[in-house]
Design an enzyme around this catalytic site. Sequence first.
Site, PDB file in Angstrom:
ATOM      1  N   ARG A 133       0.812  -1.232   0.000  1.00  0.00           N
ATOM      2  CA  ARG A 133       0.000   0.000   0.000  1.00  0.00           C
ATOM      3  C   ARG A 133       0.837   1.270   0.000  1.00  0.00           C
ATOM      4  NH1 ARG A 133      -2.697  -3.386   3.556  1.00  0.00           N
ATOM      5  NH2 ARG A 133      -4.548  -4.299   2.604  1.00  0.00           N
TER       6      ARG A 133
ATOM      7  N   LYS B  26       1.749  11.423 -10.217  1.00  0.00           N
ATOM      8  CA  LYS B  26       0.791  10.590 -10.953  1.00  0.00           C
ATOM      9  C   LYS B  26       1.536   9.337 -11.390  1.00  0.00           C
ATOM     10  CE  LYS B  26      -2.627  13.692 -13.025  1.00  0.00           C
ATOM     11  NZ  LYS B  26      -3.126  14.272 -14.288  1.00  0.00           N
TER      12      LYS B  26
ATOM     13  N   GLU C  30       5.847  20.468 -24.063  1.00  0.00           N
ATOM     14  CA  GLU C  30       5.272  20.619 -22.711  1.00  0.00           C
ATOM     15  C   GLU C  30       5.837  21.870 -22.030  1.00  0.00           C
ATOM     16  OE1 GLU C  30       2.905  19.017 -21.103  1.00  0.00           O
ATOM     17  OE2 GLU C  30       2.717  17.065 -22.078  1.00  0.00           O
TER      18      GLU C  30
ATOM     19  N   LYS D 283       5.187  23.295 -12.861  1.00  0.00           N
ATOM     20  CA  LYS D 283       4.482  22.073 -12.472  1.00  0.00           C
ATOM     21  C   LYS D 283       4.532  21.893 -10.952  1.00  0.00           C
ATOM     22  CE  LYS D 283       3.131  17.537 -13.478  1.00  0.00           C
ATOM     23  NZ  LYS D 283       3.177  16.300 -14.194  1.00  0.00           N
TER      24      LYS D 283
ATOM     25  N   GLU E 190      -5.750  16.825  -8.573  1.00  0.00           N
ATOM     26  CA  GLU E 190      -6.449  17.386  -9.721  1.00  0.00           C
ATOM     27  C   GLU E 190      -7.906  17.694  -9.414  1.00  0.00           C
ATOM     28  OE1 GLU E 190      -4.959  15.906 -13.455  1.00  0.00           O
ATOM     29  OE2 GLU E 190      -6.901  16.213 -14.357  1.00  0.00           O
TER      30      GLU E 190
ATOM     31  N   ARG F 149      -4.723  21.854 -10.875  1.00  0.00           N
ATOM     32  CA  ARG F 149      -3.887  20.945 -11.676  1.00  0.00           C
ATOM     33  C   ARG F 149      -4.419  20.763 -13.100  1.00  0.00           C
ATOM     34  NH1 ARG F 149      -0.523  15.724  -9.584  1.00  0.00           N
ATOM     35  NH2 ARG F 149       0.384  15.188 -11.579  1.00  0.00           N
TER      36      ARG F 149
ATOM     37  N   ASN G 171      -3.415  20.455 -18.327  1.00  0.00           N
ATOM     38  CA  ASN G 171      -3.974  19.750 -19.487  1.00  0.00           C
ATOM     39  C   ASN G 171      -4.205  20.685 -20.668  1.00  0.00           C
ATOM     40  OD1 ASN G 171      -4.009  17.308 -18.135  1.00  0.00           O
ATOM     41  ND2 ASN G 171      -5.984  17.783 -17.186  1.00  0.00           N
TER      42      ASN G 171
ATOM     43  N   HIS H 281      -4.149  19.348 -24.165  1.00  0.00           N
ATOM     44  CA  HIS H 281      -4.088  17.887 -24.078  1.00  0.00           C
ATOM     45  C   HIS H 281      -5.368  17.163 -24.509  1.00  0.00           C
ATOM     46  CE1 HIS H 281      -0.258  18.517 -22.284  1.00  0.00           C
ATOM     47  NE2 HIS H 281      -0.103  17.257 -21.955  1.00  0.00           N
TER      48      HIS H 281
ATOM     49  N   HIS I 294      -4.587  14.084 -26.755  1.00  0.00           N
ATOM     50  CA  HIS I 294      -4.878  12.685 -26.404  1.00  0.00           C
ATOM     51  C   HIS I 294      -5.706  12.013 -27.502  1.00  0.00           C
ATOM     52  CE1 HIS I 294      -4.171  13.600 -21.881  1.00  0.00           C
ATOM     53  NE2 HIS I 294      -3.086  13.130 -22.451  1.00  0.00           N
TER      54      HIS I 294
ATOM     55  N   HIS J 282       4.017  11.947 -27.943  1.00  0.00           N
ATOM     56  CA  HIS J 282       3.122  12.753 -27.103  1.00  0.00           C
ATOM     57  C   HIS J 282       3.386  14.249 -27.326  1.00  0.00           C
ATOM     58  CE1 HIS J 282       0.667  13.950 -23.730  1.00  0.00           C
ATOM     59  NE2 HIS J 282       1.700  14.536 -23.147  1.00  0.00           N
TER      60      HIS J 282
HETATM   61  N1  GLY Z   1       0.554  15.595 -16.982  1.00  0.00           N
HETATM   62  C1  GLY Z   1      -0.399  16.358 -16.307  1.00  0.00           C
HETATM   63  C2  GLY Z   1      -0.358  16.207 -14.822  1.00  0.00           C
HETATM   64  O1  GLY Z   1       0.597  15.682 -14.307  1.00  0.00           O
HETATM   65  O2  GLY Z   1      -1.268  16.600 -14.159  1.00  0.00           O
END
Ligand code: GLY
Length: 358
Positions: free
Chosen positions: A120, A142, A184, A226, A236, A240, A244, A247, A251, A263
Amino acid sequence: MNTDVTRINVAGERPYDVLVGRDLPGALPALVDGAARAAVLYSAPLRARAEAIAAGLAAAGARPLPIEVPDAEAGKTVEVAARCWDALGAAGFTRTDVVVGVGGGAVTDLAGYVAAAWLRGVRWVPVSTSLLGMVDAAVGGKTGVNIAAGKNLVGAFHPPAGVLCDLDALDTLPPVDLAAGLAEVVKCGFIADPAILDLVERDPAAAADPHGAVVRELIERAIRVKAHVVGADLRESGLREILNYGHTLAHAIEKVEGYTWRHGHAVAVGTVYAGELSRLAGRLDDATAARHRAVLELLGLPTSYAGEWAGLLKTMRVDKKARADRLRFVVLDGLAKPGILDGPDDALLERAYAAVAA
Ligand code: GLY
């Protein structure tokens, strides 16, 4: 140890530092302090780098457990993660042990997820070796893997104990991948730090030179953007989302193209689209919208796409970020002033597409 290291702090429940510099693996032992074992996940092209890292960990008293995984997205699967968990089990990996991921975004996403789920949640450290990974995947916690239904659908928010962005790795990165990662960075310029755009416009060649100071400054600026965003909103639930920008279409392009597009290339097209959508929605001035294409073209990035609109729209609707059936786009209300466009008309979306349709 190398002293020319920039430390960028990421706030949150468990704050951590992103280290940017050259000759960085020497900083790793301090981050894995107290671990008796360190799993080192890497793909074959990075075997030598991973071996050097494993040797450094061994010298610092952590028994390294090297695990070679398939490169890029091929390694970001539940099956590969399960293989890693089996290896951790066989090694008697405990809560105080640590997972290190050496590679680009795919390998670090996998390593983070392996760490997030094991017992965990155990500590992990991404050692990012691609520009895209440094400015995006490695920062923000993430983690995840892909499944047949889509990319990144299984994962966890699991911030790392620290992040190493080793600029030495950029020397051997193919120029096309370096430039793709800059998409990015440019995105960060539009949503939060226009100095990024000035730097690219002043000297685009320097921006793409892995040995120069400009690329380092660009990377550090993008990481600061970031770090600020994810430090305020890990899960998010608000801010956050601005990451995007560009994006939603990106995507969809990646999916329609069966993930054969880089990407960063898809993000470049998506960023031009987002600028145009902002303009057509009456929220962004013409000059700033036009600046999107101009800056990305200076870096040799694609700004148009020859795909059928209906298929892209359908794909955008199943994006995991769409809410109920309404599409949501991050747009600009001016340079560095991101906002949300919720449930726009299909006609507006299609009109904006004319700006990028080849
Ligand atoms: N790649 C977008 C984020 O990390 O929220």
